[in-house]
Motif scaffolding. Sequence first.
Motif, PDB file in Angstrom:
ATOM      1  N   PHE A  37       0.838  -1.200   0.000  1.00  0.00           N
ATOM      2  CA  PHE A  37       0.000   0.000   0.000  1.00  0.00           C
ATOM      3  C   PHE A  37       0.877   1.257   0.000  1.00  0.00           C
ATOM      4  O   PHE A  37       0.616   2.206  -0.739  1.00  0.00           O
ATOM      5  N   ILE A  38       1.920   1.243   0.815  1.00  0.00           N
ATOM      6  CA  ILE A  38       2.826   2.396   0.875  1.00  0.00           C
ATOM      7  C   ILE A  38       3.557   2.568  -0.447  1.00  0.00           C
ATOM      8  O   ILE A  38       3.701   3.678  -0.954  1.00  0.00           O
ATOM      9  N   TRP A  39       4.013   1.447  -1.049  1.00  0.00           N
ATOM     10  CA  TRP A  39       4.673   1.512  -2.353  1.00  0.00           C
ATOM     11  C   TRP A  39       3.772   2.206  -3.368  1.00  0.00           C
ATOM     12  O   TRP A  39       4.207   3.052  -4.145  1.00  0.00           O
ATOM     13  N   SER A  40       2.520   1.826  -3.376  1.00  0.00           N
ATOM     14  CA  SER A  40       1.573   2.386  -4.331  1.00  0.00           C
ATOM     15  C   SER A  40       1.470   3.902  -4.179  1.00  0.00           C
ATOM     16  O   SER A  40       1.534   4.646  -5.155  1.00  0.00           O
ATOM     17  N   LYS A  41       1.324   4.372  -2.963  1.00  0.00           N
ATOM     18  CA  LYS A  41       1.183   5.810  -2.699  1.00  0.00           C
ATOM     19  C   LYS A  41       2.477   6.565  -3.000  1.00  0.00           C
ATOM     20  O   LYS A  41       2.469   7.629  -3.624  1.00  0.00           O
ATOM     21  N   VAL A  42       3.616   6.022  -2.563  1.00  0.00           N
ATOM     22  CA  VAL A  42       4.911   6.680  -2.779  1.00  0.00           C
ATOM     23  C   VAL A  42       5.223   6.766  -4.267  1.00  0.00           C
ATOM     24  O   VAL A  42       5.615   7.814  -4.781  1.00  0.00           O
ATOM     25  N   TYR A  43       5.031   5.664  -4.982  1.00  0.00           N
ATOM     26  CA  TYR A  43       5.400   5.665  -6.399  1.00  0.00           C
ATOM     27  C   TYR A  43       4.471   6.539  -7.230  1.00  0.00           C
ATOM     28  O   TYR A  43       4.890   7.140  -8.213  1.00  0.00           O
ATOM     29  N   GLN A  44       3.210   6.634  -6.814  1.00  0.00           N
ATOM     30  CA  GLN A  44       2.283   7.527  -7.518  1.00  0.00           C
ATOM     31  C   GLN A  44       2.760   8.974  -7.385  1.00  0.00           C
ATOM     32  O   GLN A  44       2.775   9.727  -8.352  1.00  0.00           O
ATOM     33  N   GLU A  63      23.203  18.037  -8.108  1.00  0.00           N
ATOM     34  CA  GLU A  63      22.426  18.353  -6.908  1.00  0.00           C
ATOM     35  C   GLU A  63      21.257  19.267  -7.259  1.00  0.00           C
ATOM     36  O   GLU A  63      20.159  19.119  -6.729  1.00  0.00           O
ATOM     37  N   GLU A  64      21.504  20.212  -8.173  1.00  0.00           N
ATOM     38  CA  GLU A  64      20.480  21.178  -8.551  1.00  0.00           C
ATOM     39  C   GLU A  64      19.241  20.492  -9.122  1.00  0.00           C
ATOM     40  O   GLU A  64      18.115  20.924  -8.881  1.00  0.00           O
ATOM     41  N   GLU A  65      19.458  19.431  -9.902  1.00  0.00           N
ATOM     42  CA  GLU A  65      18.312  18.715 -10.474  1.00  0.00           C
ATOM     43  C   GLU A  65      17.464  18.065  -9.381  1.00  0.00           C
ATOM     44  O   GLU A  65      16.237  18.075  -9.448  1.00  0.00           O
ATOM     45  N   LEU A  66      18.118  17.498  -8.364  1.00  0.00           N
ATOM     46  CA  LEU A  66      17.368  16.887  -7.262  1.00  0.00           C
ATOM     47  C   LEU A  66      16.642  17.943  -6.435  1.00  0.00           C
ATOM     48  O   LEU A  66      15.524  17.717  -5.975  1.00  0.00           O
ATOM     49  N   VAL A  67      17.275  19.087  -6.258  1.00  0.00           N
ATOM     50  CA  VAL A  67      16.605  20.184  -5.556  1.00  0.00           C
ATOM     51  C   VAL A  67      15.373  20.615  -6.344  1.00  0.00           C
ATOM     52  O   VAL A  67      14.290  20.834  -5.788  1.00  0.00           O
ATOM     53  N   LYS A  68      15.515  20.715  -7.661  1.00  0.00           N
ATOM     54  CA  LYS A  68      14.411  21.119  -8.534  1.00  0.00           C
ATOM     55  C   LYS A  68      13.248  20.123  -8.463  1.00  0.00           C
ATOM     56  O   LYS A  68      12.082  20.513  -8.462  1.00  0.00           O
ATOM     57  N   LEU A  69      13.556  18.825  -8.392  1.00  0.00           N
ATOM     58  CA  LEU A  69      12.521  17.799  -8.283  1.00  0.00           C
ATOM     59  C   LEU A  69      11.735  17.963  -6.984  1.00  0.00           C
ATOM     60  O   LEU A  69      10.509  17.849  -6.971  1.00  0.00           O
ATOM     61  N   GLY A  70      12.420  18.232  -5.890  1.00  0.00           N
ATOM     62  CA  GLY A  70      11.750  18.451  -4.605  1.00  0.00           C
ATOM     63  C   GLY A  70      11.016  17.227  -4.079  1.00  0.00           C
ATOM     64  O   GLY A  70       9.815  17.276  -3.836  1.00  0.00           O
ATOM     65  N   LEU A  71      11.740  16.134  -3.867  1.00  0.00           N
ATOM     66  CA  LEU A  71      11.128  14.894  -3.392  1.00  0.00           C
ATOM     67  C   LEU A  71      10.313  15.096  -2.117  1.00  0.00           C
ATOM     68  O   LEU A  71       9.218  14.549  -1.982  1.00  0.00           O
ATOM     69  N   LYS A  72      10.841  15.859  -1.174  1.00  0.00           N
ATOM     70  CA  LYS A  72      10.131  16.044   0.096  1.00  0.00           C
ATOM     71  C   LYS A  72       8.785  16.712  -0.113  1.00  0.00           C
ATOM     72  O   LYS A  72       7.810  16.390   0.559  1.00  0.00           O
ATOM     73  N   LYS A  73       8.706  17.625  -1.054  1.00  0.00           N
ATOM     74  CA  LYS A  73       7.432  18.280  -1.352  1.00  0.00           C
ATOM     75  C   LYS A  73       6.420  17.257  -1.874  1.00  0.00           C
ATOM     76  O   LYS A  73       5.265  17.231  -1.457  1.00  0.00           O
ATOM     77  N   TRP A  74       6.864  16.386  -2.778  1.00  0.00           N
ATOM     78  CA  TRP A  74       5.958  15.417  -3.377  1.00  0.00           C
ATOM     79  C   TRP A  74       5.529  14.333  -2.391  1.00  0.00           C
ATOM     80  O   TRP A  74       4.442  13.774  -2.505  1.00  0.00           O
TER      81      TRP A  74
END
Length: 197
Positions: A19-26, A71-82
Amino acid sequence: MKYYQEVTLLSSYDIPLSFIWSKVYQQLHLGLVEQQDDNGNVPYGVSFPQYQHDKKKIGLGEKVRVFASSEEELVKLGLKKWLDRLMDYVHITGIRAVPEKITGYSTYRRMRQENGADSKARRFLMRHKDGDMGYDQTVAMFSLNKRDFCDFPYVKQKSLTNNNQFRLYIEKKSCEENVCDGFGTYGLSPVSTVPEF
């Protein structure tokens, strides 16, 4: 791919890992969709360091790594926001450099489940109405040496266009060379590689 962030899924007795995989990957997919270029490619690849696909065990494990060239690309993606609304179920590392000593490279690509012989036969007969093959012969033709199921690890996903649920099957292949030719909006590619360590 020189930098990465690692997401660890935190399962509990009342919330299954699937269930967590589904939500995280979405959510990861939605973040990658926002970063795609005009050709549908993204500069981010994913890996599953605990991936298993053998006779004894099939699964993605509890970790996913998201790679980028800078690093800039990962900052731009913003994983924590998503993944903000899932923070009770995940742990996200900061941006890290890929270690100098790696064990090799791998591709992670999407595998599609084959339609069954019955479905293939119906479509074939619709396209070839004037043919002399009957339904039973057509089913038999498509049944020979065809694998109708996919046994790779998967994540359940929901299409945002038609609300249908599907399984996103993922195949891992080891490679000797680093290839960076872009990734799809699931962070997967049949050609582009990510480092393994």
